[in-house]
Design an enzyme around this catalytic site. Structure first.
Site, mmCIF file in Angstrom:
data_model
loop_
_atom_site.group_PDB
_atom_site.id
_atom_site.type_symbol
_atom_site.label_atom_id
_atom_site.label_comp_id
_atom_site.label_asym_id
_atom_site.label_seq_id
_atom_site.Cartn_x
_atom_site.Cartn_y
_atom_site.Cartn_z
ATOM 1 N N GLY A 1 -44.850 -23.434 4.175
ATOM 2 C CA GLY A 1 -45.219 -22.241 3.425
ATOM 3 C C GLY A 1 -46.518 -21.640 3.903
ATOM 4 O O GLY A 1 -46.940 -21.822 5.057
ATOM 5 N N ASP A 2 -47.192 -20.945 3.010
ATOM 6 C CA ASP A 2 -48.399 -20.210 3.386
ATOM 7 C C ASP A 2 -49.660 -21.066 3.383
ATOM 8 O O ASP A 2 -50.654 -20.703 4.021
ATOM 9 C CB ASP A 2 -48.608 -19.025 2.441
ATOM 10 C CG ASP A 2 -48.915 -19.485 1.014
ATOM 11 O OD1 ASP A 2 -48.083 -20.233 0.444
ATOM 12 O OD2 ASP A 2 -49.959 -19.112 0.460
ATOM 13 N N THR B 1 -49.247 -25.738 -5.680
ATOM 14 C CA THR B 1 -50.297 -25.849 -4.680
ATOM 15 C C THR B 1 -51.658 -26.021 -5.354
ATOM 16 O O THR B 1 -51.874 -25.520 -6.443
ATOM 17 C CB THR B 1 -50.309 -24.575 -3.813
ATOM 18 O OG1 THR B 1 -49.020 -24.394 -3.244
ATOM 19 C CG2 THR B 1 -51.341 -24.646 -2.722
ATOM 20 N N ARG C 1 -39.535 -27.072 6.414
ATOM 21 C CA ARG C 1 -40.049 -25.794 5.902
ATOM 22 C C ARG C 1 -41.554 -25.868 5.697
ATOM 23 O O ARG C 1 -42.094 -26.850 5.199
ATOM 24 C CB ARG C 1 -39.349 -25.454 4.585
ATOM 25 C CG ARG C 1 -39.841 -24.182 3.894
ATOM 26 C CD ARG C 1 -40.885 -24.478 2.833
ATOM 27 N NE ARG C 1 -41.354 -23.252 2.165
ATOM 28 C CZ ARG C 1 -42.374 -23.204 1.324
ATOM 29 N NH1 ARG C 1 -43.038 -24.304 1.023
ATOM 30 N NH2 ARG C 1 -42.731 -22.048 0.768
ATOM 31 N N THR D 1 -51.820 -19.612 -4.280
ATOM 32 C CA THR D 1 -50.737 -20.447 -4.801
ATOM 33 C C THR D 1 -49.605 -19.550 -5.249
ATOM 34 O O THR D 1 -49.831 -18.556 -5.938
ATOM 35 C CB THR D 1 -51.211 -21.332 -5.974
ATOM 36 O OG1 THR D 1 -50.085 -22.025 -6.514
ATOM 37 C CG2 THR D 1 -51.873 -20.529 -7.077
ATOM 38 N N GLY D 2 -48.394 -19.884 -4.840
ATOM 39 C CA GLY D 2 -47.257 -19.052 -5.202
ATOM 40 C C GLY D 2 -46.089 -19.314 -4.290
ATOM 41 O O GLY D 2 -46.035 -20.319 -3.583
ATOM 42 N N GLY E 1 -44.512 -19.226 -1.172
ATOM 43 C CA GLY E 1 -45.141 -19.120 0.132
ATOM 44 C C GLY E 1 -44.560 -18.081 1.058
ATOM 45 O O GLY E 1 -45.296 -17.440 1.824
#
Length: 324
Positions: free
Chosen positions: A219-220, A189, A217, A240-241, A243
């Site tokens: 994510g965050d 990200t 899908r 970033t990671g 999600g």
């Protein structure tokens, strides 16, 4: 005397070490981070808005195929690209986001369109792409988003029968020698946060998601309060990671709450969330943050994070990849 201003950005976190990087690749990453930093910080130095600074910085990263956003987005299970982005204005907490965009050249621009030209916060494909076209944003054919490295990652993920987090790779893009990199520990990200000379904060985040992801899908990154948040009273955050963990922990908003309700400093609030709350539940990654006084924090609990920062109190720009 000029009011304080600052910019910080990231290009992903995870298992990033010198052993897994050729000198040429590391140099390319550093140049790309520096270019994005100069773009966003230049807006702030000239008295521009934090919102413009974070958008410009993220657009620079989206246009670079090294990062999993925009042009460098990873492939889905079906062999196309589904891109997410969000932007938030700390003055009013106005926000805009898109999920699953497929043809917009710069998803962060589409997110800002949602914020400024609609009554909504989050639009998904195909509506997000339709809005972008209606307002004349540049769109691109699928070939624009194709990179051989990302395509090879999809083939490997398909053979393994699993998703891979963002821009992980089983072997170096520059050599046939396996790197033995854990394919679950590299997150691509991109994002930026800024404080401008008018005292306003802003945050922006953009991603291509997971290699081989299915079922649309999300994510965050496009979820306000989880991967992206900005409030002039506290801070601006871009994460970033992995999600799913950042979603469950509502990471970005949690940091703001710790500052507002418990009176923690930016650095301490970030430490508590990233290391004491996120890591124990398996959430790996990091974030960039700036507060209303121009303090910057760039915490991560992974091996490395592509990052860059610059503040008016310390004019020397910083660019880093590995742990200090």
């Amino acid at each position: 005397m000029t009011a304080p201003f600052a910019l910080a950005l990231h290009g992903g976190a995870g298992t990033i070490s010198p052993a897994l990087m050729t000198p040429e690749k590391e140099h390319a990453y550093r140049l790309a981070l520096q270019a994005a930093l100069e773009t966003g910080y230049g807006v702030l130095r000239q008295g521009g808005a934090a919102l413009d600074a974070v958008e410009q910085a993220v657009r620079s990263l989206e246009d670079c195929p090294l990062f999993n956003a925009g042009r460098g987005a990873v492939f889905t299970h079906d062999g196309h690209h589904e891109m997410d982005a969000a932007i938030m204005d700390g003055r009013s907490r106005a926000a805009g986001a898109v999920a699953g965009a497929r043809s917009v050249q710069n998803p962060i621009r589409a997110a800002r369109l949602v914020m400024e030209q609609t009554e909504h916060v989050l639009l998904a494909w195909p509506g997000a792409d339709e809005l972008a076209r209606l307002h004349g944003l540049p769109t691109q054919p699928q070939e624009y988003f194709f990179t051989q490295q990302r395509y090879d990652q999809l083939q490997e993920a398909l053979q393994e029968g699993r998703m891979r987090l963002d821009h992980s790779e089983a072997q170096s893009a520059d050599t046939a020698t396996p790197t033995h990199e854990d394919p679950k520990k590299k997150m691509g990200t991109v994002g930026a946060v800024a404080l401008d000379q008018h005292g306003n904060l802003a945050a922006a985040t953009s991603t291509g998601g997971m290699t081989n992801k299915q079922f649309s899908r999300i994510g965050d990154s496009p979820i306000i309060g989880s991967g992206t948040f900005a409030d002039n009273r506290t801070c601006a955050i871009s994460c970033t990671g992995h999600g799913e963990f950042f979603l469950r922990a509502v990471v970005a908003h949690d940091i703001s709450c710790l500052m507002e309700y418990r009176g923690l400093s930016l650095a301490e609030a970030c430490r508590v969330v990233v290391h004491d709350k996120l890591a124990p539940i398996g959430g790996e990654g990091g974030l960039v943050a700036v507060d209303a006084a121009g303090n910057v924090a760039l915490p991560f609990n992974s091996e490395g994070m592509y990052r860059a920062w610059q503040t008016s109190s310390d004019h020397t720009p910083g660019v880093a990849i590995y742990k200090d």
